[in-house]
Design a protein around this motif. Structure first.
Motif, short mmCIF file in Angstrom:
data_model
loop_
_atom_site.label_atom_id
_atom_site.label_comp_id
_atom_site.label_asym_id
_atom_site.label_seq_id
_atom_site.Cartn_x
_atom_site.Cartn_y
_atom_site.Cartn_z
N LEU A 81 22.81 7.52 61.06
CA LEU A 81 23.37 7.86 59.76
C LEU A 81 24.69 7.13 59.51
O LEU A 81 25.32 7.35 58.50
CB LEU A 81 23.59 9.36 59.66
CG LEU A 81 22.35 10.21 59.69
CD1 LEU A 81 22.73 11.68 59.51
CD2 LEU A 81 21.39 9.80 58.59
N THR A 82 25.13 6.29 60.44
CA THR A 82 26.40 5.61 60.23
C THR A 82 26.18 4.38 59.36
O THR A 82 26.50 4.36 58.20
CB THR A 82 27.03 5.24 61.58
OG1 THR A 82 26.08 4.50 62.37
CG2 THR A 82 27.41 6.51 62.32
N LEU A 83 25.63 3.33 59.93
CA LEU A 83 25.34 2.13 59.16
C LEU A 83 23.97 1.61 59.59
O LEU A 83 23.74 1.43 60.79
CB LEU A 83 26.38 1.04 59.42
CG LEU A 83 27.80 1.33 58.92
CD1 LEU A 83 28.73 0.21 59.37
CD2 LEU A 83 27.83 1.45 57.42
N PRO A 84 23.07 1.32 58.65
CA PRO A 84 21.76 0.82 59.03
C PRO A 84 21.81 -0.67 59.33
O PRO A 84 21.09 -1.47 58.74
CB PRO A 84 20.92 1.13 57.80
CG PRO A 84 21.88 1.13 56.66
CD PRO A 84 23.18 1.61 57.22
N LEU A 85 22.69 -1.08 60.26
CA LEU A 85 22.90 -2.50 60.52
C LEU A 85 21.70 -3.15 61.17
O LEU A 85 21.49 -4.36 61.06
CB LEU A 85 24.13 -2.69 61.42
CG LEU A 85 25.44 -2.08 60.87
CD1 LEU A 85 26.57 -2.34 61.84
CD2 LEU A 85 25.76 -2.68 59.52
N LEU A 86 20.88 -2.39 61.88
CA LEU A 86 19.77 -2.97 62.61
C LEU A 86 18.58 -3.26 61.71
O LEU A 86 17.58 -3.78 62.17
CB LEU A 86 19.35 -2.00 63.73
CG LEU A 86 20.47 -1.62 64.71
CD1 LEU A 86 19.95 -0.64 65.73
CD2 LEU A 86 21.02 -2.85 65.40
N GLU A 131 15.64 12.81 60.59
CA GLU A 131 14.45 12.85 61.44
C GLU A 131 13.33 12.01 60.82
O GLU A 131 13.38 11.64 59.65
CB GLU A 131 13.96 14.29 61.62
CG GLU A 131 14.92 15.18 62.39
CD GLU A 131 16.07 15.69 61.53
OE1 GLU A 131 15.97 15.56 60.29
OE2 GLU A 131 17.06 16.17 62.09
N ALA A 132 12.32 11.72 61.64
CA ALA A 132 11.19 10.92 61.17
C ALA A 132 10.57 11.55 59.93
O ALA A 132 10.21 12.73 59.93
CB ALA A 132 10.15 10.79 62.28
N PRO A 133 10.43 10.78 58.87
CA PRO A 133 9.88 11.33 57.62
C PRO A 133 8.36 11.31 57.65
O PRO A 133 7.75 10.69 58.53
CB PRO A 133 10.41 10.35 56.57
CG PRO A 133 10.44 9.03 57.30
CD PRO A 133 10.83 9.37 58.72
N MET A 183 15.80 12.35 45.41
CA MET A 183 16.22 11.40 46.44
C MET A 183 17.64 11.72 46.90
O MET A 183 18.45 12.23 46.12
CB MET A 183 16.20 9.97 45.90
CG MET A 183 14.87 9.50 45.36
SD MET A 183 14.93 7.78 44.79
CE MET A 183 16.10 7.89 43.41
N THR A 184 17.93 11.40 48.17
CA THR A 184 19.27 11.53 48.72
C THR A 184 19.56 10.32 49.59
O THR A 184 18.74 9.96 50.46
CB THR A 184 19.42 12.80 49.57
OG1 THR A 184 19.12 13.95 48.77
CG2 THR A 184 20.83 12.92 50.12
N ASN A 185 20.68 9.67 49.37
CA ASN A 185 21.09 8.54 50.21
C ASN A 185 21.82 9.09 51.44
O ASN A 185 22.99 9.47 51.36
CB ASN A 185 22.00 7.60 49.44
CG ASN A 185 22.42 6.39 50.28
OD1 ASN A 185 21.92 6.19 51.38
ND2 ASN A 185 23.31 5.59 49.74
N ILE A 186 21.12 9.17 52.56
CA ILE A 186 21.71 9.71 53.78
C ILE A 186 22.48 8.66 54.58
O ILE A 186 23.06 8.96 55.62
CB ILE A 186 20.64 10.35 54.68
CG1 ILE A 186 19.65 9.30 55.18
CG2 ILE A 186 19.92 11.48 53.95
CD1 ILE A 186 18.67 9.82 56.21
#
Length: 347
Positions: A6-11, A35-37, A60-63
């Motif tokens: 939840l920090t940064l989706p850098l990967l 968690e896995a959607p 929608m929610t931007n997590i």
């Protein structure tokens, strides 16, 4: 994609890896959880009479900790249309995609795919990353039952006024003695009457459904279901969508349809403003705006009267943190209208 946090989706910048991902991380926008959607975001309208028009909102929610944008969602069938959608969400912000289903263009079971692509940029490298969520809309349009028109649409009705809409339900199936036996609806909002009507040639039964919006209906938008119960062995319950807006004597234009005005993120020491317009059927004077404070203010122009008066909502934070305040606009006619202002002060 198990390393996604939840920090940064850098990967997520590795696009080949995204192509191998069994469940798109974009699906998490619709679960709102880390968690896995679920593999598919599904809405099933169920069995509907042919001609029915239904709407639905995907929340929608931007997590994630970076702003995310959406490409325009395009359904795979003309029977589904996107009414509106949130094109950008900052971290932890919410949004929606509103769709409309028109079963007059469908016969029998139907599954429609709605791909929704989210994209953003790595704040360190500026590299793009994206993922496409898969939404599915299902229905079963019964050609032996028709509803005309396909929904109960009141449009805009002034507060304190009564309004009437009618639809016709026609049954042309094989069951003898088909009939509507009961009706369920929100009694504080509507009166509903069901009466037999002359059946068109080739059909077995017809009913006229009269829906009356009560004079006592409270101001605001509504989207309600009216359930028609029948003796049908295959589909004992039919539903009608009743929509409209009860327009208050005094209204404010600018906040969203849920009555919220989001000013976003504002640095301490800086200022952001947004104009709203207060409207009424007759001329009025704004006498006060209650709920100001914590850096939120609405200056008044003394002596300004009219049927439409602009006001400027200003947020100039002095300390870090979120705010959520209800502003109530008072007038010399005794009428008032409220809306919610949300913002976040940052360093």
């Amino acid at each position: 994609m198990s390393r996604l946090t939840l920090t940064l989706p850098l990967l997520l910048v590795g696009l080949p890896a995204l192509a191998q991902e069994p469940i798109p991380w974009a699906n998490k926008f619709f679960s709102g959880k880390a968690e896995a959607p679920p593999p598919i975001v599904l809405h099933d309208f169920g069995t509907l009479p042919k001609g029915t028009v239904k709407t639905y909102r995907f929340q929608m929610t931007n997590i994630y900790a970076v702003p995310m944008q959406l490409h325009e969602p395009k359904p795979t069938c003309g029977c589904v249309s996107v009414i509106e959608y949130t094109g950008r969400m900052n971290p932890r912000e919410t949004g929606h995609i509103d769709i409309k289903l028109d079963t007059s263009r469908v016969e029998g079971p139907k599954k429609v795919t709605l791909p929704v692509t989210f994209y953003g940029r790595d704040p360190k490298t500026d590299e793009p990353f994206y993922s496409t969520a898969r939404l599915e809309i299902q229905t079963d349009s019964r050609p032996d039952i028709g509803i005309h028109p396909g929904s109960v649409a009141f449009g805009t009705v002034p507060v304190g006024k009564k309004a009437v809409q009618q639809v016709t339900v026609v049954y042309s199936g094989s069951q003898r003695g088909w009939k509507i036996t009961e009706v369920g609806y929100k009694k504080e909002l509507f009166d509903v009457a069901v009466a037999p009507a002359e059946a068109p040639r080739g059909s077995r039964a017809a009913y006229q459904v009269t829906v009356t919006l009560k004079e006592t209906a409270l101001a605001g938008a509504f989207d309600e279901q009216i359930v028609l119960r029948t003796n049908d062995r295959e589909a004992p319950a039919l539903s009608l969508t009743a929509t409209g807006t009860v327009q208050a004597t005094l209204s404010v234009v600018g906040p969203d349809r849920d009555g919220r005005l989001n000013l976003g993120k504002v640095a301490v020491g800086k200022e952001v403003s947004q104009r709203v317009i207060v409207r009424a059927e007759n001329a009025f004077l704004v006498t006060a705006v209650e709920g100001q404070g914590d850096g939120l203010k609405v200056p008044l122009i003394q002596g300004t009267t009219g049927k439409s008066i602009p006001l400027t909502v200003i947020f100039a934070p002095e300390k870090v943190g979120p705010i959520k305040k209800v502003l109530t606009i008072k007038t010399d006619t005794g009428d008032s209208v409220s809306f919610t202002v949300e913002a976040t002060a940052i360093e």
